[in-house]
Design a protein around this motif. Structure first.
Motif, PDB file in Angstrom:
ATOM      1  N   SER A   9      -2.744   4.167   7.500  1.00 20.49           N
ATOM      2  CA  SER A   9      -1.577   4.989   7.805  1.00 20.49           C
ATOM      3  C   SER A   9      -0.563   4.916   6.664  1.00 20.49           C
ATOM      4  N   ALA A  10      -0.324   3.713   6.148  1.00 15.93           N
ATOM      5  CA  ALA A  10       0.595   3.535   5.020  1.00 15.93           C
ATOM      6  C   ALA A  10       0.085   4.268   3.787  1.00 15.93           C
ATOM      7  N   LEU A  11      -1.225   4.270   3.597  1.00 18.42           N
ATOM      8  CA  LEU A  11      -1.812   4.946   2.444  1.00 18.42           C
ATOM      9  C   LEU A  11      -1.484   6.443   2.467  1.00 18.42           C
ATOM     10  N   TYR A  12      -1.676   7.071   3.623  1.00 20.68           N
ATOM     11  CA  TYR A  12      -1.414   8.511   3.708  1.00 20.68           C
ATOM     12  C   TYR A  12       0.073   8.821   3.729  1.00 20.68           C
ATOM     13  N   LEU A  13       0.878   7.945   4.302  1.00 24.53           N
ATOM     14  CA  LEU A  13       2.327   8.147   4.221  1.00 24.53           C
ATOM     15  C   LEU A  13       2.794   8.046   2.771  1.00 24.53           C
ATOM     16  N   GLY A  14       2.206   7.114   2.027  1.00 20.45           N
ATOM     17  CA  GLY A  14       2.544   6.992   0.610  1.00 20.45           C
ATOM     18  C   GLY A  14       2.159   8.217  -0.183  1.00 20.45           C
ATOM     19  N   MET A  15       0.996   8.786   0.129  1.00 18.50           N
ATOM     20  CA  MET A  15       0.582  10.026  -0.534  1.00 18.50           C
ATOM     21  C   MET A  15       1.600  11.135  -0.290  1.00 18.50           C
ATOM     22  N   SER A  16       2.037  11.278   0.966  1.00 21.38           N
ATOM     23  CA  SER A  16       3.011  12.314   1.304  1.00 21.38           C
ATOM     24  C   SER A  16       4.354  12.058   0.635  1.00 21.38           C
ATOM     25  N   LEU A  17       4.805  10.796   0.663  1.00 21.75           N
ATOM     26  CA  LEU A  17       6.087  10.448   0.047  1.00 21.75           C
ATOM     27  C   LEU A  17       6.047  10.679  -1.454  1.00 21.75           C
ATOM     28  N   TRP A  40       9.791  12.660 -18.338  1.00 24.50           N
ATOM     29  CA  TRP A  40      10.345  11.493 -17.656  1.00 24.50           C
ATOM     30  C   TRP A  40       9.800  11.289 -16.252  1.00 24.50           C
ATOM     31  N   LEU A  41       8.891  12.134 -15.797  1.00 21.24           N
ATOM     32  CA  LEU A  41       8.396  11.995 -14.427  1.00 21.24           C
ATOM     33  C   LEU A  41       7.722  10.642 -14.174  1.00 21.24           C
ATOM     34  N   PRO A  42       6.876  10.122 -15.076  1.00 22.42           N
ATOM     35  CA  PRO A  42       6.288   8.796 -14.803  1.00 22.42           C
ATOM     36  C   PRO A  42       7.325   7.695 -14.641  1.00 22.42           C
ATOM     37  N   ALA A  43       8.501   7.865 -15.270  1.00 24.27           N
ATOM     38  CA  ALA A  43       9.552   6.858 -15.107  1.00 24.27           C
ATOM     39  C   ALA A  43       9.983   6.759 -13.645  1.00 24.27           C
ATOM     40  N   ALA A  44       9.992   7.897 -12.954  1.00 27.45           N
ATOM     41  CA  ALA A  44      10.341   7.880 -11.531  1.00 27.45           C
ATOM     42  C   ALA A  44       9.311   7.095 -10.730  1.00 27.45           C
ATOM     43  N   THR A  46       0.828  -1.211   0.000  1.00 28.06           N
ATOM     44  CA  THR A  46       0.000   0.000   0.000  1.00 28.06           C
ATOM     45  C   THR A  46       0.859   1.256   0.000  1.00 28.06           C
ATOM     46  N   LEU A  47       1.878   1.285   0.845  1.00 25.28           N
ATOM     47  CA  LEU A  47       2.758   2.448   0.939  1.00 25.28           C
ATOM     48  C   LEU A  47       3.399   2.767  -0.410  1.00 25.28           C
ATOM     49  N   MET A  48       3.987   1.765  -1.041  1.00 26.59           N
ATOM     50  CA  MET A  48       4.694   1.987  -2.299  1.00 26.59           C
ATOM     51  C   MET A  48       3.724   2.258  -3.452  1.00 26.59           C
ATOM     52  N   PHE A  49       2.566   1.610  -3.431  1.00 31.40           N
ATOM     53  CA  PHE A  49       1.560   1.842  -4.468  1.00 31.40           C
ATOM     54  C   PHE A  49       1.124   3.303  -4.458  1.00 31.40           C
ATOM     55  N   MET A  50       0.821   3.839  -3.278  1.00 32.70           N
ATOM     56  CA  MET A  50       0.374   5.228  -3.196  1.00 32.70           C
ATOM     57  C   MET A  50       1.517   6.201  -3.494  1.00 32.70           C
ATOM     58  N   ALA A  51       2.757   5.845  -3.110  1.00 27.48           N
ATOM     59  CA  ALA A  51       3.898   6.691  -3.443  1.00 27.48           C
ATOM     60  C   ALA A  51       4.063   6.784  -4.954  1.00 27.48           C
ATOM     61  N   ALA A  52       3.901   5.648  -5.656  1.00 25.91           N
ATOM     62  CA  ALA A  52       3.989   5.670  -7.112  1.00 25.91           C
ATOM     63  C   ALA A  52       2.901   6.555  -7.706  1.00 25.91           C
ATOM     64  N   GLN A  53       1.689   6.414  -7.210  1.00 25.39           N
ATOM     65  CA  GLN A  53       0.583   7.197  -7.759  1.00 25.39           C
ATOM     66  C   GLN A  53       0.796   8.686  -7.577  1.00 25.39           C
ATOM     67  N   PHE A  54       1.193   9.113  -6.374  1.00 27.73           N
ATOM     68  CA  PHE A  54       1.286  10.536  -6.088  1.00 27.73           C
ATOM     69  C   PHE A  54       2.582  11.156  -6.596  1.00 27.73           C
ATOM     70  N   VAL A 110       1.459  16.285  -8.485  1.00 33.08           N
ATOM     71  CA  VAL A 110       1.789  17.493  -9.250  1.00 33.08           C
ATOM     72  C   VAL A 110       1.025  17.466 -10.575  1.00 33.08           C
ATOM     73  N   ALA A 111      -0.195  16.914 -10.531  1.00 33.18           N
ATOM     74  CA  ALA A 111      -0.943  16.659 -11.758  1.00 33.18           C
ATOM     75  C   ALA A 111      -1.182  17.910 -12.584  1.00 33.18           C
ATOM     76  N   GLY A 112      -1.518  19.007 -11.935  1.00 32.20           N
ATOM     77  CA  GLY A 112      -1.795  20.235 -12.672  1.00 32.20           C
ATOM     78  C   GLY A 112      -0.595  20.700 -13.475  1.00 32.20           C
ATOM     79  N   ALA A 113       0.550  20.782 -12.799  1.00 38.12           N
ATOM     80  CA  ALA A 113       1.772  21.216 -13.482  1.00 38.12           C
ATOM     81  C   ALA A 113       2.199  20.212 -14.541  1.00 38.12           C
ATOM     82  N   TYR A 114       2.034  18.926 -14.248  1.00 37.79           N
ATOM     83  CA  TYR A 114       2.428  17.875 -15.194  1.00 37.79           C
ATOM     84  C   TYR A 114       1.601  17.949 -16.474  1.00 37.79           C
ATOM     85  N   LEU A 115       0.292  18.036 -16.354  1.00 40.48           N
ATOM     86  CA  LEU A 115      -0.576  18.064 -17.534  1.00 40.48           C
ATOM     87  C   LEU A 115      -0.366  19.322 -18.357  1.00 40.48           C
TER      88      LEU A 115
END
Length: 400
Positions: A336-344, A360-364, A213-221, A226-231
């Motif tokens: 807790s892991a979900l919100y920590l992943g969002m922050s990370l 290249w941001l999605p590559a990260a 969960t932690l890593m999944f949410m970190a990947a998503q966020f 930064v979706a606005g700036a990215y798009l």
């Protein structure tokens, strides 16, 4: 309980999740009026999301311990009451410091309510319908991005951000009244103490599942944070197109969440999560390879959102099967892991965007996503000497 009686109860819990999700994210759409009213920068207003996420992540695992003497339904009502009080405190805040404190109070209420609502939803149905019930309850969270945040933003533009915050508190109180009326008294289960953390952490599969969960949410966020700036930079999206893209993302997420219960029942928990990870990965690959074409970007975002929300309910169902006697603690650790992943993830995205550029941001994001896949694989391995539970849910939990 019969489906005729459980349906309204599940949707009452979903309404509580809607108020919780809107409370956590509404400041994103209200940043301009809050900034102007309190004489702070919009960047400082943006930190209010981080304040909420950090407070929630730190207190969610402790909430079952602190509130262990209360019945499950009382915990739900207490959490919603605290959320409403925090919202009213925010509406009356004379300065930024008091607003931050009110956000912390709201997060404390969410830490009590959120995991408990998922546990309550799972207890209202038979085991084979558990994932579908969890998807119904969690639908409130996904609906917050589609309905809650846009509506609170519109209300803030018309009446002011303070009245918008009052409206969110009213939504919490409405869900409190409906849960009081519709959700039956639930069995308490085993009391949660600080000593319970050790056995839960040592249960095979639990820590890898929470790490997933932690890593999944970190990947998503990494990108969504930064979706606005990215798009705008990657696909030359206007402000209106960014709003449309986020709405499409939210709607597709609702659809993915709605499908999660049925997919879980057909494939089992581990396979459903594997499908979600794979679909997520293909979406990021598409974002890397697509030309700067906005309609194509919308399709990739919808694909991404559907698979990201396909993950949530099956992951909760897996944890319930792994620690059935400490379900509240298991889901609290996952939340807790979900919100920590969002922050990370948000930190990674905002830090790497200037260095990597939008192309290249999605590559990260592939790095935490790969870590999520490894953790998910590890969560399905049993230690020597452990045996599978006789329950269908636990049996599927061991297959990767």
């Amino acid at each position: 309980m019969s489906s005729r009686r459980t349906g309204p109860a599940l949707w009452a819990l979903a309404l509580g999740y809607l108020s919780f999700g809107t409370s956590s994210l509404a400041v994103v759409g209200l940043s301009a009026p809050i900034s102007e009213d309190l004489h702070v920068t919009q960047a400082q207003v943006g930190l209010l999301v981080t304040v909420f996420a950090a407070a929630f992540a730190l207190t969610a695992p402790l909430a079952p311990v602190v509130l262990r003497r209360l019945g499950r339904k009382s915990v739900l009502l207490t959490g919603l009451a605290i959320m409403a009080a925090g919202g009213l405190g925010a509406a009356l805040a004379p300065n930024y410091g008091v607003l931050c404190a009110a956000r912390v109070l709201t997060a404390l209420g969410g830490a009590a309510f959120g995991p408990s609502a998922s546990v309550a939803g799972s207890m209202l149905v038979s085991e084979e319908r558990r994932a579908r019930a969890l998807a119904t309850v969690f639908a409130g969270m996904t609906a917050a991005t589609v309905l809650g945040v846009p509506l609170s933003t519109s209300l803030g533009n018309i009446l002011g951000w303070r009245w918008a915050t009052v409206g969110i508190s009213a939504l919490a109180l409405l869900s409190l009244a409906l849960i009081a009326a519709l959700v039956p008294t639930l069995e308490r289960g085993e009391a949660t103490t600080l000593r319970a953390f050790g056995p839960v952490a040592r249960t095979p599969g639990v820590l890898p599942a929470i790490s997933t969960t932690l890593m999944f949410m970190a990947a998503q966020f990494t990108v969504y944070g930064v979706a606005g700036a990215y798009l705008a930079a990657r696909f030359h999206a206007t402000a209106g197109q960014v709003a449309l893209a986020l709405m499409v993302f939210g709607i597709a997420g609702v659809a993915g969440n709605a499908a999660a219960g049925r997919v879980f029942e057909r494939l089992g928990g581990p396979a459903t999560i594997t499908v979600a990870l794979a679909g997520f990965g293909t979406a990021f690959a598409a974002l890397l390879l697509l030309p700067a074409n906005f309609p194509a970007a919308l399709a990739a975002l919808a694909w991404w959102a559907a698979f990201s929300q396909l993950f949530q309910a099956p992951q909760q169902a897996r944890l319930l099967s792994l620690v059935p006697t400490q379900s509240g603690l298991g889901l609290a650790l996952n939340a807790s892991a979900l919100y920590l992943g969002m922050s990370l993830g948000s930190l990674l995205g905002s830090t790497l965007l200037p260095a990597l550029g939008t192309a290249w941001l999605p590559a990260a994001g592939f790095f935490p996503l790969a870590a999520a896949a490894v953790a998910h694989r590890a969560s399905g391995r049993r230690r020597p000497g452990t045996t599978a539970s006789a329950t269908p849910a636990a049996a599927t939990a061991g297959r990767a």
